[in-house]
Each structure stands twice: as C-alpha cells, then as structure tokens.
Design an enzyme around this catalytic site. Structure first.
Site, PDB file in Angstrom:
ATOM      1  N   ASP A  35      30.265  41.444  43.704  1.00 17.87           N
ATOM      2  CA  ASP A  35      29.337  42.128  42.823  1.00 17.87           C
ATOM      3  C   ASP A  35      28.734  43.373  43.466  1.00 17.87           C
ATOM      4  O   ASP A  35      28.869  43.606  44.680  1.00 17.87           O
ATOM      5  CB  ASP A  35      28.214  41.175  42.407  1.00 17.87           C
ATOM      6  CG  ASP A  35      28.664  40.153  41.374  1.00 17.87           C
ATOM      7  OD1 ASP A  35      29.739  40.353  40.781  1.00 17.87           O
ATOM      8  OD2 ASP A  35      27.933  39.168  41.155  1.00 17.87           O
ATOM      9  N   LYS A  57      28.009  45.039  38.033  1.00 22.25           N
ATOM     10  CA  LYS A  57      27.424  45.320  36.723  1.00 22.25           C
ATOM     11  C   LYS A  57      26.156  46.139  36.918  1.00 22.25           C
ATOM     12  O   LYS A  57      25.295  45.804  37.706  1.00 22.25           O
ATOM     13  CB  LYS A  57      27.071  44.026  35.981  1.00 22.25           C
ATOM     14  CG  LYS A  57      28.248  43.118  35.661  1.00 22.25           C
ATOM     15  CD  LYS A  57      27.793  41.939  34.809  1.00 22.25           C
ATOM     16  CE  LYS A  57      28.947  40.999  34.508  1.00 22.25           C
ATOM     17  NZ  LYS A  57      29.306  40.175  35.667  1.00 22.25           N
ATOM     18  N   MET A 171      15.094  42.256  38.004  1.00 23.81           N
ATOM     19  CA  MET A 171      15.665  43.190  37.024  1.00 23.81           C
ATOM     20  C   MET A 171      14.609  43.701  36.049  1.00 23.81           C
ATOM     21  O   MET A 171      14.788  43.681  34.845  1.00 23.81           O
ATOM     22  CB  MET A 171      16.804  42.496  36.259  1.00 23.81           C
ATOM     23  CG  MET A 171      17.907  41.967  37.160  1.00 23.81           C
ATOM     24  SD  MET A 171      19.075  40.863  36.334  1.00 23.81           S
ATOM     25  CE  MET A 171      18.106  39.361  36.176  1.00 23.81           C
TER      26      MET A 171
END
Length: 253
Positions: A35, A57, A171
């Site tokens: 990732d 991502k 996030m």
C-alpha cells in the site's frame, strides 16, 4: 499446512517498527502487494526475485481498486506463489484486511494475519502523547473521520464518542471542520486540546497543537496533509512534559 498468503501490518512509518514476524514474511514472499503508506525501505528485505505490485489508494488515484486486489491475491496463489499483502499500520485497523481474509477463505486459500503497530497509538507516542494516562484518560477510541454527513457517510455515534477521554481520528484532515463541530455540538468543550501529527514516526514528522475551536484554521494555515493523525483529549497536554522525538513543533494559538 503453511500459509499461502500473509496479511501483514507494516507499522506506522518507521521501518524499524515492523515486527519480526512481518520481516520473516517479507523475506519469504514471491509476490508482494503493498500500500501507499508502507515505507518502501521494507521492500529491500524481499527476495531479489520477488514481484512488487503497488496497491496504493489516495483520493482520486487508486493503484488498484479493492476488487482487483482480491482477484490478484487469488490468482497469484493459484499460480503457485507465496503472496504477501503488506499494509500500513495494522491490517485490521481501517486496513480492509478482514475483507481480504474473507475472500481468501471463500477460495479455500490458507492465510496468516500478522498484526502491526497502528498509527493511532504510535504517532502520538512519537509526539510525546500517551493515549491513556492515570490522571487524564481511562478510555480511548479510534475513529475513521472521513465520512461526510451530506453524502450520507457519517456513521459515527458522536454522542458516544464525545464522552471518550481520548479519540484518535484517522483519515480526517479534509473533514476537520465537520469533526470539531460535531464534537462540540455533542458536549466536548471547545478548549479541549487537539494534536495533529503529520507523517508520524518518520523523519518528516511534525506536530501541531491546538484546540477544537482553533485546529481547523491551523491545519489550513500550515497546509497539513495526510497522512496525519488527529488526537483529541486532555492527554495532549502531557506532551509538554515528555516530548522526545526531534521535529518541528507548532504551538497552541
């Protein structure tokens, strides 16, 4: 039977925070799907013949969508390879590791889960902030903060979260105004201390201290970006006494 897929937490950023078992898995893997927040230095421990597949991502730019990741995992195992799914932090903390494990189970593929140190604990520790403390915090919660009410994505029980002593938001930088407004609306005092830790545990780490009332403007002024951990609670004040990691420091407004 030995695992055919390792789902491994790479830790919060500092490559030395990888577990010993995680290192062993990297060394054994034929194929590594990794990732965006995995420190690339960890890939140096892989076999020379290992294949690397980027699955990062970020908003508007996904290396592979989740369904494609599932497909590749299964296909690589069925082709006879030992596969490593390498994720930042811990694979079961907002890492979708459980979804990938379920796909493997459905395909009758053996797998092993290797926990990693999650940023919600590690980044505050590097900033000199304990998430629990005998004098300030007997409860701790980790929350994904990117859901937006106007999009029907805000599933947080704000009433409950507002009564937790320490809350770590993942996030959340782009949604900070919504988060602070909801916390104040549901009972958190506007002067509750807040820390924002950008690139925690890495040589790019910087910590900014504010309050629920001020932090949104501070994030904008200092152009704080993800990855960043937002920590809310009185434990933030402990930083004044035990901060240890060398970084650029932002003072409370």
């Amino acid at each position: 039977m030995s695992a055919q897929v390792f789902i491994v937490g790479a830790g919060p950023g500092d490559p030395k925070l990888l577990t010993l078992r995680g290192l062993e898995c990297i060394q054994q893997a034929d194929v590594i799907l990794y990732d965006r927040l995995v420190n690339p230095a960890l890939l140096n421990y892989a076999k020379e013949t290992a294949q690397f597949i980027y699955c990062g991502k970020e908003p508007g730019n996904h290396g592979l969508i989740q369904e494609e990741i599932h497909r590749v995992l299964v296909e690589k195992v069925q082709a006879g390879f030992t596969v490593l799914r390498l994720k930042g932090g811990d694979p079961f903390v907002f890492g979708r590791g459980a979804e990938e494990a379920a796909v493997l189970r459905k395909a009758n593929i053996d797998y092993e889960i290797v926990p990693g140190i999650t940023a919600g604990i590690a980044a505050p520790a590097y900033a000199g902030i304990p998430v629990t403390h005998r004098d300030y915090a007997a409860s701790f919660a980790i929350v994904t903060g990117h859901g937006r009410a106007e999009k029907g994505q805000d599933f947080i029980n704000w009433q409950a979260i507002s009564h937790i002593d320490t809350v770590a938001f993942y996030m959340s930088v782009g949604n900070i105004e919504h988060i602070t407004a909801r916390l104040i609306e549901h009972g958190k005092h506007k002067e509750t201390p807040v820390a924002v830790i950008e690139w925690g545990t890495t040589d790019k780490q910087r910590t900014m201290i504010g309050t629920l009332q001020t932090i949104s403007k501070q994030i904008e002024q200092e152009a704080i970006q993800n990855p960043a951990m937002i920590l809310v609670g009185e434990v933030v004040n402990v930083r004044e006494d035990i901060a240890w990691f060398t970084e650029r420091v932002y003072e409370r407004c």
